[in-house]
Scaffold this motif. Structure first.
Motif, PDB file in Angstrom:
ATOM      1  N   LYS A 177      45.059 -56.795 100.407  1.00  0.00           N
ATOM      2  CA  LYS A 177      43.732 -57.428 100.387  1.00  0.00           C
ATOM      3  C   LYS A 177      43.102 -57.366  98.999  1.00  0.00           C
ATOM      4  N   SER A 178      43.120 -56.166  98.423  1.00  0.00           N
ATOM      5  CA  SER A 178      42.485 -56.013  97.112  1.00  0.00           C
ATOM      6  C   SER A 178      43.238 -56.798  96.043  1.00  0.00           C
ATOM      7  N   CYS A 179      44.581 -56.850  96.163  1.00  0.00           N
ATOM      8  CA  CYS A 179      45.387 -57.600  95.202  1.00  0.00           C
ATOM      9  C   CYS A 179      45.114 -59.100  95.316  1.00  0.00           C
ATOM     10  N   LEU A 218      43.105 -47.025  96.569  1.00  0.00           N
ATOM     11  CA  LEU A 218      42.730 -47.241  97.958  1.00  0.00           C
ATOM     12  C   LEU A 218      41.264 -47.673  98.003  1.00  0.00           C
ATOM     13  N   THR A 219      40.998 -48.727  98.747  1.00  0.00           N
ATOM     14  CA  THR A 219      39.606 -49.160  98.862  1.00  0.00           C
ATOM     15  C   THR A 219      38.869 -48.260  99.842  1.00  0.00           C
ATOM     16  N   ILE A 220      37.793 -47.644  99.343  1.00  0.00           N
ATOM     17  CA  ILE A 220      36.926 -46.868 100.226  1.00  0.00           C
ATOM     18  C   ILE A 220      35.658 -47.682 100.323  1.00  0.00           C
ATOM     19  N   TRP A 263      33.876 -60.194 100.097  1.00  0.00           N
ATOM     20  CA  TRP A 263      33.773 -58.770 100.418  1.00  0.00           C
ATOM     21  C   TRP A 263      35.159 -58.267 100.813  1.00  0.00           C
ATOM     22  N   ASP A 264      35.664 -57.315 100.028  1.00  0.00           N
ATOM     23  CA  ASP A 264      36.977 -56.731 100.291  1.00  0.00           C
ATOM     24  C   ASP A 264      36.755 -55.384 100.966  1.00  0.00           C
ATOM     25  N   THR A 265      37.296 -55.227 102.160  1.00  0.00           N
ATOM     26  CA  THR A 265      36.987 -54.029 102.948  1.00  0.00           C
ATOM     27  C   THR A 265      38.140 -53.040 102.993  1.00  0.00           C
TER      28      THR A 265
HETATM   29 MG   LIG Z   1      42.094 -52.498  99.252  1.00  0.00          MG
END
Ligand SMILES: [Mg+2]
Ligand SMILES: Nc1nc2c(ncn2[C@@H]2O[C@H](COP(=O)(O)OP(=O)(O)O)[C@@H](O)[C@H]2O)c(=O)[nH]1
Lengths: 213, 594
Positions: A19-21, A37-39, A60-62
């Motif tokens: 997702k973040s990529c 890691l997305t927090i 919005w990246d969760t």
């Molecule tokens: Mg992420």
């Protein structure tokens, strides 16, 4: 930059699916193999053009882990589009789609456009989920489907832009009430000069008396 | 519905006042055209770098919970989370800051002394004051600490005192402890930050005001300094064993209060005979809690009331029909009540109205200490309010070398405690006990994760923010009660992590000394030359003599002290170490003891 519309997106799916990529590839056109890691939640934004109109995407990246689920749920509010992502090399991320979809349907606006994304298409040799399975799932649940690679950028633009097109069409058809911000769509200021300036400039100043007091 | 919302808004400044106090008609009518001193931003450690991110983070409909993207920026895995208000102001007017610094003695003869600072500032009537404090307070604090650097430094070797270089003896002398010097640095830094905002009034846009809550970790101690209604609580969780080793004399020296006595009665047990109890490390400054100070200020300076207010409190609201009758009143610092005959003057608005969080000073503001508000005027009368407000902080501290912890229990976070610093957004809706419970249940859910303290901060913000219901009201998740509509900021500091770092520093200091001893250097004789105070031989309370003449009061000559002597006393201090954890909290604020 002024825009005709602002669409809010949310990216959901298991942790590690990319997702973040995907967000980074779309906003910055780069791939960062090792990603924290997305927090909580992270934000991205980019301007696109549809039908000659400037549209701003606020994304919005969760965080994908179970522990964040209850907080993530509150972020569906006001989203016009969602990218539901799984990893084609990990079947369990595909198996969890139903739970994600239930969550999304329950907590979002019923008109929210959901794009199903099978990510990491560059890793075809390690594929565990066939493209046809993704297509079938999408058809069954009325989603748009696409395989992408955040690494090679294949289909990344298309995934974000096609979602926007879908939302735009719904606006044209009058499905969305664009005057209700809870739908995740905001109309840009027609005479908006340049950059939305930082707080303080003119009427943007601290006092918003229209609020609750 | 509208009224409901209004009722739940716990704004610091009364809701009817415009967010930026109107200064027209005053000398600063040009204020609005002045520039901002600092461009609005969220704390740098959150790395919300673009306007788009800033804007998304301030979404009033969703109120996203923001945590640091890179959790390694804050020291000791300290957690942080924040969330914007539900629409009372366009931007989140809370700010937070931290700073790691080293005090280096110009002579280079002392080991560097590191310290860490955290601050939380809750802005009102604009974001300027909180923003300025988050940018500038630590610079001021640093200057203040540098001012007393000679007396804070661990001694390498004081050498023989050289009376001729020291300042001439004064008429009297007092020995002053390092603790008092650090407290003084904090206090004077608070005063100076407020003065700086006053100076900036003519140069920059009206900054409004803010509360200030600051934690300073230095020399193995934790100092918490507060002006306003943000709050800090040390959440502790102790085993029976450790509790037994504390004396039973609880709460004799605790900084107050209602909160506290409650917590002792209601402290509960969790599974493994662990007791959770929160210790307040600050006390709110509201018109209600500060009534005695405000009423005596008003009584002593009646002109500040401009004939519009009365500096009295009445047991019953005076009415015209009661004129000439007897009424129960109190004034100044009176604790009890007495009778007086009701006159016309008594019908004016009391300087303090209301109770608790809803109390107001001059009918206008709900917080009575902090920075800024230099141009704030009372609703109605238009009188300046600042003379009643104070930047002076209450300071509480704890010597961490005296904390009892049994290594086999692996309960350092419980024994040393987790220091929660938060703006009133949190405390308005969650009590201290629930916060402490949440801290330890969340930590046990994530026993090993590096981001466990971030998870605590996130959990606390999520709890107090609650969720929005169909009609657009924010409600607590586990009840129908209103959640906060205010900005929320929470810092979660694992105190033991600092203590570990401190022990490591202390060890290195000793090592360095050993090295220096083994190769005698003639230079070491010059170390004390530049000092204007010497450390006395009294190791236990770390007294430094101010303006000393080289001899201390007992006629003993100053003895040579070892480096870090003042802090390595853990073991030979057994008796004192047994004091209760609470006892080790010391407060500077006499008013809070009542
Ligand atoms: Mg992420
Ligand atoms: N080969 C390949 N790796 C990817 C792709 N997208 C993400 N990754 C990797 O997958 C891991 C998780 O990505 P991340 O974006 O952090 O996942 P998130 O938890 O869903 O945000 C990282 O190690 C990325 O390098 C992709 O399209 N191809």
């Amino acid at each position: 930059m002024s825009y005709a519309y602002l669409f809010k997106y949310i990216i959901i799916g298991d942790t590690g699916v990319g997702k973040s990529c995907l967000l980074l590839q779309f906003t910055d056109k780069r791939f960062q193999p090792v990603h924290d890691l997305t927090i909580g939640v992270e934000f991205g934004a980019r301007m696109i053009t549809i039908d000659g109109k400037q549209i701003k995407l606020q994304i919005w990246d969760t965080a994908g882990q179970e522990a964040f689920r209850s907080i993530t749920r509150s972020y569906y509010r006001g989203a016009a589009g969602a990218l539901l992502v799984y990893d084609i090399t990990r079947r369990e991320t595909f198996n969890h789609l139903t739970t994600w979809l239930e969550d999304a349907r329950q907590h979002s606006n019923s008109n929210m456009v959901i794009m199903l994304i099978g990510n990491k298409s560059d890793l075809d040799s390690r594929r565990e989920v066939k493209k046809e399975e993704g297509e079938a799932f999408a058809r069954e649940h009325g989603l748009v489907f696409m395989e992408t690679s955040a690494r090679t950028a294949a289909n990344v633009e298309e995934a974000f832009i096609n979602t926007a097109k879908e939302i735009y069409e719904k606006i044209q058809e009058g499905v969305f009430d664009i005057n209700n911000e809870a739908n995740g769509i905001k109309i840009g200021q027609q005479h908006s000069p340049t950059n939305p300036s930082l707080p303080g400039a003119g009427n943007q100043g601290g006092s918003t008396s229209s609020g609750c007091c | 519905m509208f009224a409901r919302i209004k009722k739940s808004v716990l704004t610091v400044v009364a809701p009817d006042i415009p967010a930026l106090p109107d200064t027209s008609g005053t000398t600063r009518a040009h204020n609005r055209s002045l520039p901002d001193k600092f461009t609005y931003a969220r704390p740098a450690f959150l790395q919300l770098l673009t306007y788009d991110e800033l804007k998304a983070s301030a979404d009033h409909n969703v109120r996203p919970i923001i945590v640091p993207r890179d959790i390694s920026i804050l020291p000791w895995s300290t957690g942080y989370a924040e969330c914007v208000n539900s629409g009372k102001s366009e931007w989140n007017e809370d700010q937070a800051a931290f700073c790691r610094q080293v005090l280096t003695h110009p002579s280079k003869q002392h080991p560097d002394l590191p310290y860490t600072y955290f601050g939380i500032f809750d802005g009102h009537a604009g974001y300027g004051a909180a923003l300025a404090a988050s940018h500038q307070f630590h610079h001021i604090l640093h200057e203040k600490l540098v001012d007393v650097i000679d007396m804070l430094m661990p001694r390498q070797d004081t050498g023989p005192p050289k009376p001729d270089i020291l300042p001439s003896p004064l008429a009297f002398q007092r020995s002053v402890s390092k603790d008092e010097l650090i407290i003084g640095a904090l206090e004077s830094a608070f005063i100076e930050m407020d003065a700086l905002l006053a100076e900036d009034r003519d140069k920059y846009r009206n900054a409004g005001g803010c509360t200030a809550l600051v934690a300073l970790f230095i020399l193995g101690k934790m100092f918490v300094s507060n002006a306003g209604d943000s709050r800090s609580v040390l959440c502790q969780r102790m085993s029976n064993e450790v509790l037994k080793s504390h004396t039973s004399n609880i709460s004799s020296n605790v900084p107050n209060s209602k909160d506290n006595s409650d917590s002792h009665e209601s402290k509960w047990e969790d599974k493994k005979h662990m007791h959770i109890f929160p210790i307040p490390f600050s006390h709110d400054h509201t018109p209600d809690t500060e009534r005695p100070r405000l009423m005596s200020t008003a009584k002593l300076n009646p002109s500040l009331m401009g004939g519009e207010y009365v500096a009295m409190e009445y047991a019953k609201r005076p009415a015209v029909k009661d004129l000439g009758q007897r009424i129960l009143y109190r004034q100044g610092t009176m604790k009890g009540w007495a009778y007086k005959t009701l006159t016309r003057d008594d019908l004016k608005m009391p300087i303090v109205i209301g109770e608790g969080k809803r109390s107001r000073l001059m009918g206008t503001i709900g917080v009575t200490r902090g920075f800024g508000d230099h141009d704030l005027r009372a609703i109605g009368s238009g009188l300046p309010i600042k003379p009643f407000l104070s930047p002076h902080p209450e300071v509480n501290y704890r010597d961490l070398t005296k904390v009892i912890s049994i290594p086999e229990e692996n309960n350092e976070d419980g024994d040393y405690g987790i220091l929660i610093m938060a703006t009133d957004g949190l405390w308005d809706v969650i009590d201290t006990e629930t916060v402490s419970k949440t801290v330890f249940t969340t930590l046990s859910k994530y026993p090993t994760e590096k981001h466990r303290y971030t998870m605590v901060a996130q959990e606390l913000v999520a709890k107090s923010r609650g969720r929005i219901n169909e009609s657009g009201h924010w409600r607590l998740a586990d009840s129908k009660a209103a959640a906060t509509v205010d900005d929320i900021s929470v810092i979660v500091i694992p105190v033991y992590q600092y203590y570990k770092e401190y022990l490591e520093w202390e060890r290195k200091c000793k090592e360095d000394l050993e090295k220096k001893k083994s190769m005698p250097s003639p230079a070491s004789f010059e170390t004390s030359v530049t000092t204007n105070g010497t450390v006395s031989g009294d190791e236990e309370d770390e007294r430094a003599e101010i303006a000393g003449d080289g001899y201390d009061a007992d006629g003993e000559t100053a003895t040579t002290t070892t480096p870090c002597d003042t802090i390595s006393s853990t073991t030979n201090d057994e008796e004192e170490g047994k004091a209760t954890a609470e006892k080790e909290v010391t407060s500077t604020d006499p008013s809070s003891g009542t």
